[in-house]
Design an enzyme around this catalytic site. Structure first.
Site, short mmCIF file in Angstrom:
data_model
loop_
_atom_site.label_atom_id
_atom_site.label_comp_id
_atom_site.label_asym_id
_atom_site.label_seq_id
_atom_site.Cartn_x
_atom_site.Cartn_y
_atom_site.Cartn_z
N ALA A 51 19.71 -11.88 35.01
CA ALA A 51 18.56 -11.76 35.90
C ALA A 51 18.62 -10.54 36.84
O ALA A 51 17.68 -9.73 36.87
CB ALA A 51 18.39 -13.06 36.68
N ARG A 85 10.06 -11.34 29.60
CA ARG A 85 10.77 -12.63 29.51
C ARG A 85 10.32 -13.46 30.71
O ARG A 85 10.17 -12.92 31.80
CB ARG A 85 12.30 -12.45 29.57
CG ARG A 85 12.91 -11.84 28.31
CD ARG A 85 14.43 -11.81 28.40
NE ARG A 85 15.04 -13.08 28.05
CZ ARG A 85 16.36 -13.34 28.21
NH1 ARG A 85 17.17 -12.42 28.74
NH2 ARG A 85 16.86 -14.50 27.86
N ASP A 226 19.34 -17.90 36.87
CA ASP A 226 18.22 -17.02 36.51
C ASP A 226 17.01 -17.26 37.39
O ASP A 226 16.17 -16.38 37.55
CB ASP A 226 17.87 -17.22 35.04
CG ASP A 226 19.03 -16.77 34.16
OD1 ASP A 226 19.92 -17.60 33.89
OD2 ASP A 226 19.08 -15.58 33.82
N ASN A 236 19.49 -21.92 34.48
CA ASN A 236 20.54 -21.01 34.01
C ASN A 236 20.67 -21.19 32.50
O ASN A 236 20.01 -22.05 31.90
CB ASN A 236 21.87 -21.31 34.72
CG ASN A 236 22.89 -20.21 34.51
OD1 ASN A 236 22.58 -19.02 34.69
ND2 ASN A 236 24.10 -20.54 34.10
O1 MRU Z 1 19.62 -14.78 28.12
P1 MRU Z 1 20.50 -14.03 29.08
O2 MRU Z 1 21.77 -13.53 28.51
O3 MRU Z 1 19.72 -13.00 29.87
O4 MRU Z 1 20.93 -15.16 30.06
C1 MRU Z 1 20.75 -15.08 31.36
C2 MRU Z 1 22.04 -15.03 32.02
O5 MRU Z 1 22.55 -13.98 32.20
C3 MRU Z 1 22.69 -16.26 32.33
O6 MRU Z 1 21.93 -17.38 32.34
C4 MRU Z 1 23.68 -16.16 33.42
O7 MRU Z 1 24.49 -17.25 33.36
C5 MRU Z 1 23.07 -16.10 34.79
S1 MRU Z 1 23.53 -14.75 35.69
C6 MRU Z 1 22.10 -13.81 35.67
#
Ligand code: MRU
Length: 338
Positions: A51, A85, A226, A236
């Site tokens: 995020a 997204r 997120d 998350n």
């Molecule tokens: O789909 P992604 O790899 O973008 O996933 C999001 C994340 O990076 C995770 O959920 C993470 O654990 C949170 S830290 C932004």
């Protein structure tokens, strides 16, 4: 390797490049992004992910776009990037902030806003590490999920891994990294970061986590986020909720680390968070019979009632209820939050 900085985004005036996270840990390839549409494609493909880093990249991409004009075409390009997204709130937040600066004060102001976002996220990561380590003084064996390190969240160690790095500066630490099906951000990215930091770690399949927690092999679960709703519910990476349930059953802390930019006061609770559903072939791969129907939610929501503490750069909400979250947001400079 210790101390070798991990830099997911490079900005030189007028040029934006990201480290291609789909190629790690085997190849360190840089991809240049020319503006909103190439950035949107990189976000969708997870070339760039996590995020806070999605927010940083989106900010720079909007600044690049603003240099070509700030009329209708600019606004449309911002809309396309904002929609790349749905779950990580940092994307829309960064686009809105830099777009507003561009439309109000011109392209130089857009660059300044994008650079400010990057600086703020770097600083937030450092503060989160110290606050998180203060909140977990006795935790030595940490389980984490997905990748909430520098690759995802900037700074030296991002969010959850900043807590690990701060704990490691205070004593011995071991990390249990969940592989994170289906795209293996834990196996590929978290293990790559931990190796560079020389932090002892082991990899496990996601399904092993609950059993290892129940056997007393974990002192605390620390994950990123997120989007955090106004009541403290946390979206998350899918699989996080199961770790929270296991942590509660075993009586160990379940800690969420994230910058204030990931808190969305406009979403009252987790039911209002849009969960991205990704392509079925990410799950089915070559293993399932061709044509097997798939569900592939990329995130899940952990209710605030299962979260022991939310660690932000402004301090720690224990537990993260509406009032505590509002208090933390009130401590931030206005620009750094919604
Ligand atoms: O789909 P992604 O790899 O973008 O996933 C999001 C994340 O990076 C995770 O959920 C993470 O654990 C949170 S830290 C932004």
């Amino acid at each position: 390797m210790r101390g070798m900085p991990i830099e997911p985004v490079r900005w030189r005036p007028g040029r934006l490049a990201v480290l291609d996270q789909t190629q790690l840990p085997h190849h360190e390839l840089w991809v240049e992004l020319q503006g909103a549409d190439t950035a949107a494609a990189a976000v969708r493909a997870l070339t760039v992910r996590g995020a806070p880093v999605i927010g940083i990249v989106a900010g720079y991409a909007v600044a690049l776009e603003a240099a070509r004009g700030t009329g209708e075409a600019f606004a449309a390009a911002c809309d396309r990037l904002r929609g790349a997204r749905p779950t990580a709130v940092n994307l829309a937040w960064a686009v809105d902030r830099v777009q507003a600066a561009a439309e109000r004060d011109g392209p130089d102001a857009a660059v300044a806003a994008a650079e400010a976002i990057h600086d703020e996220q770097d600083a937030a990561a450092a503060a989160i590490g110290e606050h998180g380590a203060d909140a977990l003084p006795d935790a030595r064996r940490i389980l984490t999920h997905c990748n909430a390190g520098a690759l995802a969240c900037a700074g030296e160690g991002g969010t959850a891994l900043s807590v690990v790095l701060a704990l490691a500066r205070r004593g011995e630490v071991e990390v249990l990294a969940c592989e994170t099906r289906p795209l293996l951000q834990g196996a590929r990215l978290t293990c790559w970061e931990l190796r560079r930091h020389e932090i002892p770690h082991a990899l496990c399949v996601d399904a092993a986590a609950a059993g290892l927690i129940a056997r007393g092999e974990v002192d605390a679960v620390v994950v990123g986020c997120d989007r955090v709703a106004a009541n403290g519910d946390v979206a998350n990476k899918v699989g996080t909720y199961a770790h929270a349930l296991a942590a509660r059953a075993a009586g160990i802390p379940f800690v969420v680390a994230g910058p204030l930019s990931t808190i969305d006061p406009a979403t009252p609770d987790g039911a209002g968070i849009e969960i991205e559903e990704r392509a079925g072939d990410e799950v089915a791969g070559a293993a399932a019979p061709p044509g097997t129907p798939v569900r592939n939610p990329a995130f899940d929501v952990t209710p605030a009632s299962l979260v022991t503490a939310l660690v932000t750069e402004a301090g720690v909400a224990v537990p993260p209820g509406r009032a505590e979250i509002a208090r933390l947001l009130s401590l931030a400079p206005r620009a750094a939050t919604r």
